[in-house]
Design a protein around this motif. Structure first.
Motif, mmCIF file in Angstrom:
data_model
loop_
_atom_site.group_PDB
_atom_site.id
_atom_site.type_symbol
_atom_site.label_atom_id
_atom_site.label_comp_id
_atom_site.label_asym_id
_atom_site.label_seq_id
_atom_site.Cartn_x
_atom_site.Cartn_y
_atom_site.Cartn_z
ATOM 1 N N VAL A 25 -0.808 1.067 11.085
ATOM 2 C CA VAL A 25 0.073 0.195 11.642
ATOM 3 C C VAL A 25 0.895 -0.374 10.409
ATOM 4 O O VAL A 25 0.371 -0.659 9.390
ATOM 5 C CB VAL A 25 -0.260 -1.099 12.520
ATOM 6 C CG1 VAL A 25 0.555 -2.089 12.603
ATOM 7 C CG2 VAL A 25 -0.832 -0.483 13.785
ATOM 8 N N ILE A 26 2.163 -0.313 10.516
ATOM 9 C CA ILE A 26 3.021 -1.096 9.168
ATOM 10 C C ILE A 26 3.355 -2.511 9.728
ATOM 11 O O ILE A 26 4.307 -2.549 10.708
ATOM 12 C CB ILE A 26 4.342 -0.020 9.045
ATOM 13 C CG1 ILE A 26 3.992 1.294 8.813
ATOM 14 C CG2 ILE A 26 5.061 -0.753 7.811
ATOM 15 C CD1 ILE A 26 4.970 2.175 8.616
ATOM 16 N N GLN A 27 3.204 -3.214 9.017
ATOM 17 C CA GLN A 27 3.537 -4.788 9.017
ATOM 18 C C GLN A 27 4.615 -5.237 8.086
ATOM 19 O O GLN A 27 5.266 -6.258 8.282
ATOM 20 C CB GLN A 27 2.541 -5.603 9.318
ATOM 21 C CG GLN A 27 1.671 -5.392 10.486
ATOM 22 C CD GLN A 27 0.421 -6.362 10.985
ATOM 23 O OE1 GLN A 27 0.041 -6.981 9.998
ATOM 24 N NE2 GLN A 27 -0.096 -6.380 11.846
ATOM 25 N N ARG A 28 4.611 -4.437 7.062
ATOM 26 C CA ARG A 28 5.269 -5.079 5.697
ATOM 27 C C ARG A 28 5.571 -3.935 4.984
ATOM 28 O O ARG A 28 4.919 -2.968 4.943
ATOM 29 C CB ARG A 28 4.705 -6.447 5.018
ATOM 30 C CG ARG A 28 3.246 -6.143 4.679
ATOM 31 C CD ARG A 28 2.429 -7.318 3.883
ATOM 32 N NE ARG A 28 2.403 -8.110 4.819
ATOM 33 C CZ ARG A 28 1.350 -8.487 5.629
ATOM 34 N NH1 ARG A 28 0.318 -7.536 5.537
ATOM 35 N NH2 ARG A 28 1.295 -9.557 6.466
ATOM 36 N N LEU A 29 6.460 -4.016 3.945
ATOM 37 C CA LEU A 29 6.831 -3.079 2.869
ATOM 38 C C LEU A 29 6.786 -3.542 1.387
ATOM 39 O O LEU A 29 6.722 -4.864 1.379
ATOM 40 C CB LEU A 29 8.185 -2.491 3.084
ATOM 41 C CG LEU A 29 8.543 -1.757 4.446
ATOM 42 C CD1 LEU A 29 9.031 -2.897 5.500
ATOM 43 C CD2 LEU A 29 9.234 -0.567 4.249
ATOM 44 N N ASN A 30 6.416 -2.822 0.587
ATOM 45 C CA ASN A 30 6.346 -3.023 -1.009
ATOM 46 C C ASN A 30 6.984 -1.980 -1.933
ATOM 47 O O ASN A 30 6.800 -0.715 -1.461
ATOM 48 C CB ASN A 30 4.642 -3.471 -1.159
ATOM 49 C CG ASN A 30 4.703 -4.389 -2.568
ATOM 50 O OD1 ASN A 30 5.556 -4.368 -3.303
ATOM 51 N ND2 ASN A 30 3.611 -4.768 -2.728
ATOM 52 N N VAL A 31 7.337 -2.212 -2.745
ATOM 53 C CA VAL A 31 7.858 -1.200 -3.797
ATOM 54 C C VAL A 31 6.918 -1.231 -5.128
ATOM 55 O O VAL A 31 6.433 -2.481 -5.707
ATOM 56 C CB VAL A 31 9.145 -1.543 -4.234
ATOM 57 C CG1 VAL A 31 9.639 -0.442 -5.341
ATOM 58 C CG2 VAL A 31 10.121 -1.314 -3.122
ATOM 59 N N MET A 32 6.461 -0.005 -5.661
ATOM 60 C CA MET A 32 5.496 0.002 -6.612
ATOM 61 C C MET A 32 6.214 0.329 -8.059
ATOM 62 O O MET A 32 6.823 1.240 -8.140
ATOM 63 C CB MET A 32 4.482 1.302 -6.456
ATOM 64 C CG MET A 32 3.646 1.368 -7.598
ATOM 65 S SD MET A 32 2.257 2.622 -7.285
ATOM 66 C CE MET A 32 1.393 2.378 -8.612
#
Length: 539
Positions: A25-32
């Protein structure tokens, strides 16, 4: 994750490894942007990267394990500019962990992915909240209208897309809706003794979602420290979702309010009913006409042939305070089970629970022809298959009482049958008063020592149990007497040779006397053997 891959912003995305985890499940996003991303990673995130930080990240396989340990949903990488390929070890690690590694198309812009995915996540959350609000509104309306558990279950199937029921803690169905007969007969969900739901076979709450393609979700109905049962959803050909658990928890809170309200009313009514039934069974309730009229006002039909059933929990006597590990007193759950089972079969029956016993006045089949098959069927249904933590109990059944005035005597008969049945057969005994025979008389002898003395005088060494030789001889004697001294039939039943049995008869007569020719001695022997059977005389 699988749903996200269908979005236009992720068109052309290739799954490099970890395809088994596309249900994450995807609940949020982030960038590395830096190699030491771990302190900022949160569960259920989709991590986007150009690959630039990976050049100085060191142990990439170890990084994959760390990211999986933090509950990451997936990693999406743009290959070709900073990193051309990922090492085979990294791909094998991702496959083993089920952590999806995705290769983004070179034409994909991160801001498009962020915007579209965040919008989709927010829309889904808004839909879940709207659905929860609708369920909440419907359930509040039910409570305000004075509805009960049946009204709650009628409203939920369409909102939850499945069959819904409310059960007791051990799975006895209190109310249900949206379930067809095929589902109710499915042994995967219900046992064969009266349709009890197998609560012990399914996980509670969000843990149910850990199963592959879960179809059953159940949540407890709790009010303070008391466990009142379960709200159960069986989906219609789909896997259960986290939103189902959230909505069932709302429904369980509402069910707890309804059950608590009903219990408060039932406690007052039950005290009144219990006091009146106690007076009735003690012969202090008045004449037949007054008793019949008063019972009719309580919903009890006693103007017909009745049997009295007394059920007592085995083990320690019931306590008004729950034992350690129990959320509701055992005797309360026991009385509720009897009430539910009996009311289904006989709406005019009287069912009252006391701290030591449950008393039932049921209609007799055949107008006086005996307690009837339906009484034993009710006992079997209450006993069920032993699931859900239910405790064994002893049951006594009276003769048929033709008039209300006969009920006090019938109650005494049922209590005596329960007591003698437990002594003869142990836990779970069911005994009818008419079947007690001589045990009725033996159970009335207050001096146990005198009865033991009688058995020792008549049976001698055979009165002492525990010795294989003596037990075997006593069995031979009992079988012989039960078959009216028929040597051939007794030999057949005991699988002895005819001459072997003749030898044993001679040995028994040398020990006990000439019982084959003395009818008075045979009578004493048969009574003494029955006395030995009484469990409290053994040892």
């Amino acid at each position: 994750m699988a749903d996200a891959l269908s979005l236009s912003s992720l068109a052309g995305t290739e799954v490099l490894a970890g395809a088994s985890g596309l249900d994450r499940v995807i609940q949020r996003l982030n960038v590395m942007e830096v190699p030491d991303i771990l302190p900022w990673v949160k569960p259920n995130e989709l991590l986007l990267t150009t690959g630039y930080p990976l050049r100085s990240a060191g142990d990439l396989a170890g990084l994959v394990r760390e990211l999986d340990g933090r509950g990451l949903a997936a990693v999406a990488i743009k290959l070709g500019r900073y990193v051309d390929t990922l090492p085979d070890e990294v791909l094998r690690t991702a496959d083993a962990l089920g952590l999806p590694l995705l290769r983004l198309s070179g034409a994909v812009a991160f801001d498009d992915v962020l915007n579209q995915l965040l919008t989709d996540i927010l829309n889904r959350q808004a839909a879940t909240l709207a659905r929860a609000e609708e369920v909440h509104r419907v359930l509040v309306d039910v409570i305000l209208a004075g509805g009960g558990l049946a009204a709650i279950t009628r409203k939920l199937p369409d909102l939850l897309d499945g069959g819904v029921m409310v059960t007791t803690p051990d799975g006895r169905v209190l109310a249900r809706s949206g379930m067809d007969e095929a589902l109710l007969a499915d042994p995967a969900y219900f046992d064969t003794h009266g349709g009890r739901f197998r609560v012990e076979d399914f996980k509670h709450g969000a843990r149910a979602l850990d199963d592959e393609e879960p179809r059953v979700v159940q949540v407890p109905v709790l009010a303070g420290s008391l466990d009142h049962g379960r709200v159960v959803l069986i989906t219609r050909g789909r896997s259960a979702e986290p939103a189902d658990v959230h909505l069932l928890e709302r429904a369980a809170a509402t069910a707890a309010l309804v059950i608590t309200r009903d219990l408060a009313v039932a406690a007052v009514e039950g005290k009144y009913r219990g006091d009146f039934l106690r007076d009735l069974l003690a012969g202090r309730a008045g004449g037949d006409e007054h008793v019949s009229s008063h019972c009719a006002s309580l919903g009890w039909d006693i103007d017909r042939p009745l049997v009295v059933v007394v059920a007592e929990l085995d083990g320690e006597a019931g306590s008004p305070v729950p034992a350690a590990g129990e959320l509701r007193p055992a005797h309360e759950r026991f009385a509720a089970a009897w009430s539910m089972v009996v009311r289904e079969r006989d709406p005019g029956a009287a069912v009252v629970g006391y701290s030591q016993e449950v008393v039932v006045l049921m209609g007799a089949d055949g107008g006086g022809a005996g307690p009837g098959r339906h009484v034993r069927q009710a006992i079997a249904q209450v006993a069920g298959d032993g699931g859900g933590g239910r405790r064994p109990f002893a049951t006594g059944i009276s003769r048929v009482a033709e008039r209300p005035a006969d009920l006090p005597h019938a109650y005494d008969q049922a209590r005596q049958a329960a007591r003698v049945g437990r002594r003869l057969s142990g836990p779970g005994a069911v005994a009818e008063f008419d079947d007690l025979g001589v045990y009725r008389l033996l159970s009335q002898i207050p001096d146990t020592a005198e009865l033991r003395s009688f058995t020792e005088e008549v049976l001698g060494e055979l009165a002492r149990t525990g010795s294989p030789e003596q037990d075997d001889l006593r069995t031979t004697l009992e079988t012989l007497l039960d078959n009216n001294l028929n040597v051939a039939e007794t030999a057949r039943l005991l699988h002895f040779h005819y001459n072997t049995l003749r030898y044993r008869i001679g040995k028994l007569e040398r020990m006990l006397g000439p019982f084959s020719t003395d009818p008075h001695l045979r009578l004493n022997l048969m009574v003494a053997l029955r006395a030995v059977r009484m469990r409290d005389l053994r040892g």
